[in-house]
Write an enzyme that holds these catalytic residues in place. Structure first.
Site, PDB file in Angstrom:
ATOM      1  N   ASP A  14       0.836  -1.207   0.000  1.00 27.38           N
ATOM      2  CA  ASP A  14       0.000   0.000   0.000  1.00 27.38           C
ATOM      3  C   ASP A  14       0.870   1.257   0.000  1.00 27.38           C
ATOM      4  OD1 ASP A  14       0.521  -1.170   2.653  1.00 27.38           O
ATOM      5  OD2 ASP A  14      -0.347   0.678   3.416  1.00 27.38           O
ATOM      6  N   ASP A  32       4.717   8.018   1.062  1.00 27.02           N
ATOM      7  CA  ASP A  32       4.458   7.706   2.468  1.00 27.02           C
ATOM      8  C   ASP A  32       5.726   7.694   3.308  1.00 27.02           C
ATOM      9  OD1 ASP A  32       1.827   7.653   1.944  1.00 27.02           O
ATOM     10  OD2 ASP A  32       1.438   5.663   2.732  1.00 27.02           O
TER      11      ASP A  32
HETATM   12  P1  AMP Z   1       1.073   3.568   6.812  1.00 28.53           P
HETATM   13  O1  AMP Z   1       1.782   2.424   7.451  1.00 28.53           O
HETATM   14  O2  AMP Z   1       1.352   4.900   7.453  1.00 28.53           O
HETATM   15  O3  AMP Z   1       1.271   3.609   5.351  1.00 28.53           O
HETATM   16  O4  AMP Z   1      -0.488   3.351   7.078  1.00 28.53           O
HETATM   17  C1  AMP Z   1      -1.147   2.154   6.846  1.00 28.53           C
HETATM   18  C2  AMP Z   1      -2.629   2.371   6.858  1.00 28.53           C
HETATM   19  O5  AMP Z   1      -3.053   2.927   8.093  1.00 28.53           O
HETATM   20  C3  AMP Z   1      -3.141   3.315   5.787  1.00 28.53           C
HETATM   21  O6  AMP Z   1      -4.380   2.835   5.343  1.00 28.53           O
HETATM   22  C4  AMP Z   1      -3.302   4.611   6.525  1.00 28.53           C
HETATM   23  O7  AMP Z   1      -4.261   5.444   5.938  1.00 28.53           O
HETATM   24  C5  AMP Z   1      -3.752   4.138   7.887  1.00 28.53           C
HETATM   25  N1  AMP Z   1      -3.416   5.082   8.937  1.00 28.53           N
HETATM   26  C6  AMP Z   1      -2.187   5.381   9.432  1.00 28.53           C
HETATM   27  N2  AMP Z   1      -2.264   6.310  10.397  1.00 28.53           N
HETATM   28  C7  AMP Z   1      -3.575   6.624  10.539  1.00 28.53           C
HETATM   29  C8  AMP Z   1      -4.308   7.526  11.359  1.00 28.53           C
HETATM   30  N3  AMP Z   1      -3.732   8.290  12.269  1.00 28.53           N
HETATM   31  N4  AMP Z   1      -5.650   7.563  11.189  1.00 28.53           N
HETATM   32  C9  AMP Z   1      -6.267   6.797  10.282  1.00 28.53           C
HETATM   33  N5  AMP Z   1      -5.633   5.939   9.487  1.00 28.53           N
HETATM   34  C10 AMP Z   1      -4.301   5.849   9.594  1.00 28.53           C
HETATM   35 MG    MG Z   2       0.672   4.254   3.784  1.00 28.91          MG
END
Ligand code: AMP
Ligand code: MG
Length: 520
Positions: free
Chosen positions: A269, A279
Site C-alpha cells: 500500500d 508515504d
Molecule cells: P502507513 O503504514 O502509514 O502507510 O499506514 C497504513 C494504513 O493505516 C493506511 O491505510 C493509513 O491510511 C492508515 N493510517 C495510518 N495512520 C492513521 C491515522 N492516524 N488515522 C487513520 N488511518 C491511519
Molecule cells: Mg501508507
C-alpha cells in the site's frame, strides 16, 4: 487563488454511493467522498516556493487566508469534491485486506503547464478507511514528510512532493514507542502533491475481491492518464504496463540505494504505481553503512525492510502486483519474464550506479569484485556512507598509500580502525588506484562527476529531529534552513558545512533519530 481544476479520478471512476463518514468496508468503488475536518487554529509553518510555481500559485496567493484555509481543510474549493481512495495491501508480508486513505484526503486534481497534479491533505481527519485510528497526523511526522519529500526530489529521486506544512491547532494523542506512554502532541497537516497517489494496493483490493470489472476500469484509467505512451488498453498493453511499473520501481529503489535512503515500510500500500517514493513514515538515512539497518522499530525483529533488502522487497511487491493484474492478462509467462528481468536489470543498474559513485566510467569486468570488497570494508567498522563517498572524490589516483586519509573522517570509531582494517583499506585503495588508471578523466574531472551522484547533504535522522524539537517550542527557523540547504544537496554550500558531519553521539540511540515507530 486561481487553480485550473481538472478532476479525473473522482469523475471517471466509480464512487462509493454511501456518503456518511463511517468506518466500513467499501466495495465496488475506487473512493469515498469525504470532507476534511475543521481545524481549531490552523497556522502555516512553511510553503514550498517550487511547488507553488508548479501549481501556478503566486507567493501573494499563498499569504492569503484562503490558501491557509484550503490547505488545512477548513475550506473546500468551489467545484471540487474531496475524496479518500480505497486500497488494500500486504503489510510486512501478509495480506491485510482493505486499508485505504485513513488520514489522507484528496482535494482535487489540477492542471498546470501540461502537468497533472493531485492535491492531498495528510492528517485532515477521518475517512471510511480510518479503521481504529483518528485520521490525524502529528507535527513531528509532518515535518519529516515535508522536508524529506522535497529533499528527495532535489536529490533526483522520483517522489511525491509537498506544498505546505501547517499546524492544525488541535491536539493529537499518540503512543510514540507503543509502550503504553501516550501523550498529546501538536496536530499538523501536510499538503502533498503527486501526478497520482495510486498504489499497488489500489489494484490489489479489486483482485482480492474478484471485482474484475473495476480492476479493469482502474487499470484502463491508469494507462489512459498516466501511461498513455504505451498504447490503448489490451492484454498486450497490460503486460507493457506491468513492465513499466517494474522498471520505474527498480529505478526508484536503485536511487534509494545510491543516496542511502531506507523507506522503512515498503508495504504494497506504500508502493506508488508511478514509481514515486511515497508515504514518508519511519524512514531513515544510512549513517554507518550497513545492509542490515532499518530505522523502523516495528520491524526490529525481522528487519524485512532493511537497507540491503529493499531491492528484493521491490521484487516481492511487484510479484503481488503481478498476481493482482493476472486476471486481466491470463498468462503467467510474460509476467514471470518481467520479474526475471527485474533481477537482471537490478544487477546491471546497481553495478552502474556503484560505478558512478566511484567515478568509474569505463566498464571493467572486475568492477563488481572491487565494489564487493569496498562494501565489505565499509562494514568492518562503522563508516558513514555520505561522508565516505563525498570524501572519496578527493582521492588522487597516484596516492596509493594515502587512501585511508581521504576517508578517515567517515569512521565513527577511529580507535577501532586497527592494523588489520587499515591494511584492508590499503589493499583496496591499491586496487582502486590501479583501476583508475583505466579511466581517462583527471582527478579533478572525476571529482566533479562523483559529486553529482554522491550528495554532500542529506536529511540525517538527527537533523530532522533537531528541527522537530525546535518546532515543538515554536521555533521554525531550522525547518527553513534545512529546506533551503536540501535544495542543493550536491553543492558544496560552505555556509552549511556544519551539517556535513557524522551523526553526533547523543543521537545514536535517541527516539526519533535512530529509532522510529509507525506511530505518526
Ligand atoms: P502507513 O503504514 O502509514 O502507510 O499506514 C497504513 C494504513 O493505516 C493506511 O491505510 C493509513 O491510511 C492508515 N493510517 C495510518 N495512520 C492513521 C491515522 N492516524 N488515522 C487513520 N488511518 C491511519
Ligand atoms: Mg501508507
Amino acid at each position: 487563488m486561481k487553480l485550473k481544476i481538472e478532476d479525473k479520478f473522482n469523475k471517471e471512476l466509480p464512487a462509493d454511493p454511501i456518503l456518511d463518514n463511517s468506518r466500513r468496508q467499501v466495495s465496488g468503488a475506487c473512493f469515498s467522498y469525504v470532507t476534511p475536518k475543521q481545524t481549531a487554529k490552523p497556522e502555516l509553518l512553511h510553503v514550498s516556493p517550487e511547488m507553488l510555481e508548479n501549481l501556478g500559485v503566486t507567493e501573494d496567493d499563498a499569504k492569503r487566508e484562503e490558501f491557509l484555509n484550503v490547505f488545512t481543510g477548513n475550506k473546500v474549493l468551489e467545484n471540487t469534491k474531496p475524496y479518500a481512495m480505497c486500497y488494500g495491501g500486504h503489510q510486512f508480508g501478509n495480506w491485510a485486506g482493505q486499508l485505504g486513505d485513513g488520514r489522507a484526503i484528496n482535494l482535487c486534481e489540477i492542471e498546470h503547464n501540461n502537468k497533472n497534479w493531485a492535491l492531498q491533505l495528510k492528517g485532515a481527519g477521518e475517512t471510511p478507511y480510518s479503521r481504529t485510528a483518528d485520521g490525524l497526523a502529528v507535527l513531528r511526522s509532518s515535518i519529516r514528510e515535508y522536508l524529506c519529500s522535497e529533499a528527495m526530489f532535489h536529490l533526483g529521486v522520483r517522489t511525491t512532493r509537498a506544498l505546505s506544512l501547517a499546524l492544525s491547532g488541535d491536539k493529537v494523542l499518540r503512543d510514540v514507542m507503543y509502550d503504553g506512554n501516550s501523550a498529546y502532541e501538536k496536530g499538523a497537516i501536510v499538503c502533498r502533491i503527486a501526478e497520482s497517489f495510486l498504489r499497488f494496493g489500489n489494484y490489489q483490493i479489486f483482485a482480492a475481491r474478484q471485482d474484475l470489472q473495476n480492476l479493469k476500469r482502474l487499470v484502463d484509467y491508469t494507462i489512459k492518464h498516466h501511461f498513455p505512451y504505451i498504447g490503448v488498453p489490451s492484454k498486450e498493453v497490460y503486460i507493457k504496463f506491468f513492465k513499466e511499473v517494474a522498471s520505474r520501481t527498480l529505478e526508484m529503489i536503485i536511487h534509494w540505494q545510491r543516496v542511502g535512503f531506507v523507506h522503512g515500510v515498503m508495504n504494497t500500500d506504500n508502493m506508488s504505481i508511478l514509481g514515486l517514493t511515497i508515504d514518508y513514515g519511519p524512514y531513515g538515512w544510512l549513517e554507518g553503512y550497513d545492509y542490515g539497518w532499518t530505522p523502523n522499530t516495528t520491524d526490529r525483529q525481522h528487519k524485512r525492510y532493511r537497507y540491503g533488502n529493499q531491492p528484493n522487497i521491490g521484487l516481492w511487491n511487484l510479484l503481488q502486483l503481478a498476481n493482482a493484474l493476472y486476471p486481466l492478462i491470463e498468462e503467467a509467462e510474460p509476467l514471470e519474464t518481467i520479474l526475471n528481468e527485474y533481477k537482471l536489470d537490478f544487477e546491471k543498474g546497481s553495478l552502474n550506479m556503484m560505478r558512478s559513485k566511484l567515478g568509474l566510467e569505463v566498464e571493467d569486468e572486475n568492477d563488481q569484485k572491487l565494489i564487493n570488497e569496498l562494501e565489505d570494508n565499509m562494514h568492518l567498522t562503522e563508516t558513514d556512507m555520505t561522508i565516505f563517498y563525498r570524501n572519496l572524490a578527493n582521492y588522487k589516483k597516484e596516492s596509493t598509500s594515502k587512501g585511508i586519509e581521504a576517508i578517515e573522517k567517515a569512521f565513527y570509531k577511529p580507535d577501532e580502525v586497527v592494523e588489520n582494517i587499515k591494511m584492508r583499506w590499503q589493499l583496496w585503495f591499491g586496487k582502486y588506484s590501479e583501476r583508475l588508471q583505466k579511466e581517462t578523466l583527471s582527478d579533478e574531472q572525476r571529482k566533479v562527476k562523483m559529486n553529482k551522484v554522491n550528495p554532500k547533504y542529506v536529511l540525517r535522522n538527527y537533523m530532522a529531529q533537531l528541527a522537530i524539537d525546535d518546532a515543538d517550542r515554536g521555533d521554525y527557523n531550522l525547518i527553513d534552513e534545512l529546506f533551503q540547504m536540501l535544495k542543493k544537496p550536491y553543492d558544496e554550500q560552505p555556509e552549511y558545512q556544519k551539517w556535513f558531519v557524522k551523526r553526533p553521539d547523543w543521537a545514536r540511540h535517541k527516539v526519533g533519530c535512530s529509532m522510529l515507530s509507525c506511530s505518526s
